[in-house]
Design a protein around this motif. Structure first.
Motif, PDB file in Angstrom:
ATOM      1  N   SER A 193       0.867  -1.107  -0.094  1.00 19.24           N
ATOM      2  CA  SER A 193      -0.289   0.127  -0.152  1.00 19.24           C
ATOM      3  C   SER A 193       0.877   1.232  -0.183  1.00 19.24           C
ATOM      4  N   VAL A 194       0.263   2.520  -0.767  1.00 17.45           N
ATOM      5  CA  VAL A 194       1.012   3.652  -0.730  1.00 17.45           C
ATOM      6  C   VAL A 194       0.147   4.395   0.214  1.00 17.45           C
ATOM      7  N   VAL A 195       0.783   5.100   1.081  1.00 17.19           N
ATOM      8  CA  VAL A 195      -0.117   5.770   2.192  1.00 17.19           C
ATOM      9  C   VAL A 195       0.196   7.520   1.757  1.00 17.19           C
ATOM     10  N   LEU A 196      -1.127   7.893   1.327  1.00 15.52           N
ATOM     11  CA  LEU A 196      -1.169   9.298   0.996  1.00 15.52           C
ATOM     12  C   LEU A 196      -2.009  10.133   1.925  1.00 15.52           C
ATOM     13  N   SER A 197      -1.637  11.695   1.943  1.00 13.49           N
ATOM     14  CA  SER A 197      -2.298  12.573   3.019  1.00 13.49           C
ATOM     15  C   SER A 197      -2.686  13.857   2.125  1.00 13.49           C
ATOM     16  N   SER A 198      -3.543  14.386   2.689  1.00 16.28           N
ATOM     17  CA  SER A 198      -4.165  15.910   2.296  1.00 16.28           C
ATOM     18  C   SER A 198      -3.123  16.996   2.442  1.00 16.28           C
ATOM     19  N   ALA A 199      -1.985  16.680   3.208  1.00 16.49           N
ATOM     20  CA  ALA A 199      -0.956  17.692   3.846  1.00 16.49           C
ATOM     21  C   ALA A 199      -0.072  18.177   2.806  1.00 16.49           C
ATOM     22  N   THR A 200       0.035  17.608   1.626  1.00 21.47           N
ATOM     23  CA  THR A 200       0.924  18.193   0.515  1.00 21.47           C
ATOM     24  C   THR A 200       0.011  18.865  -0.432  1.00 21.47           C
ATOM     25  N   ALA A 201       0.794  19.667  -1.316  1.00 17.81           N
ATOM     26  CA  ALA A 201       0.017  20.550  -2.275  1.00 17.81           C
ATOM     27  C   ALA A 201      -0.677  19.863  -3.078  1.00 17.81           C
ATOM     28  N   SER A 202      -0.562  18.410  -3.335  1.00 14.51           N
ATOM     29  CA  SER A 202      -1.326  17.670  -4.089  1.00 14.51           C
ATOM     30  C   SER A 202      -2.804  17.535  -3.818  1.00 14.51           C
ATOM     31  N   GLY A 203      -2.760  17.880  -2.484  1.00 13.66           N
ATOM     32  CA  GLY A 203      -4.083  17.632  -1.894  1.00 13.66           C
ATOM     33  C   GLY A 203      -4.708  16.429  -1.919  1.00 13.66           C
ATOM     34  N   ARG A 204      -6.187  16.412  -2.167  1.00 15.21           N
ATOM     35  CA  ARG A 204      -6.970  15.303  -2.070  1.00 15.21           C
ATOM     36  C   ARG A 204      -7.116  14.761  -3.489  1.00 15.21           C
TER      37      ARG A 204
END
Length: 217
Positions: A128-139
């Motif tokens: 799995s790749v863990v993603l978050s909304s904390a970066t400039a890529s957002g959701r």
């Protein structure tokens, strides 16, 4: 005196069993102990195998220059005219490598062939790749484009999901975690309709991960 019926026999045995002293109380389970033994192999190998198993495309990069070459080749192979990149560090990196990309939201809805993002961690056991909304890529950038591209480092690989959450807690603080955390485990898929597997039903049809080896030989 009437003979015992089958029901009487069962009830008598139950009463006799209840009168006997109970066996020793079992030990209290250790709920903090890990459910699985640590992976026996190198975490990079375990992650790569798990990631490919769930349908991802894994690309090993020995260096940043190797990443530039691999990304350029992938863009050409898949005819990706519109690669969206919104994170400042990734923009800076791609500028250094001479990679063409779109750094703003111009035409995003109509032309989002692919989006390149970073990630928070990689989970070896599940791929799995863990993603978050904390970066400039957002959701949106990891969900809307047809193809999801992720750049990660070998040092971001952890054994299990619990390790990934602990890593996030150390980085952000327990009370300041990002508002969105997500696990991308292979491309978006569903088989709800007539048990026919459909890719891209709720997100990207494919996920490609570029892993730069920052741990050395």
């Amino acid at each position: 005196m009437p003979s015992e019926t089958s029901r009487d026999i069962v009830l008598r045995r139950i009463r006799e069993a209840l009168q006997k002293p109970s066996p020793g109380t079992p030990a209290t389970p250790n709920f903090t102990a890990p459910l699985f033994a640590p992976p026996a192999d190198d975490l990079t190998v375990v992650f790569a195998e798990s990631f490919v198993r769930v349908g991802g495309t894994f690309i090993y990069c020995a260096s940043e220059n190797d990443f530039f070459d691999q990304l350029f080749a992938l863009k050409k192979e898949r005819n990706l005219e519109h690669l969206y990149v919104w994170e400042p560090e990734l923009k800076k990196l791609l500028h250094a490598g001479g990679i063409v990309f779109t750094g703003d939201e111009a035409g995003f809805i109509a032309h989002a062939d692919a989006g390149l993002t970073s990630c928070e961690a990689l989970v070896a056991r599940t791929g799995s790749v863990v993603l978050s909304s904390a970066t400039a890529s957002g959701r949106r950038l990891s969900i809307y484009p047809d193809q999801q591209l992720v750049l990660a480092r070998a040092s971001q690989i952890v054994a299990d999901i619990g390790d990934a959450l602990a890593r996030l807690t150390r980085h952000y603080g327990a009370d300041k975690l990002p508002s969105m955390l997500g696990l991308a485990t292979g491309p978006s898929r569903t088989a709800d309709i007539e048990k026919t597997l459909v890719l891209g039903a709720h997100g990207p049809r494919s996920i490609t991960l570029f892993l730069i080896d920052d741990l050395g030989a």
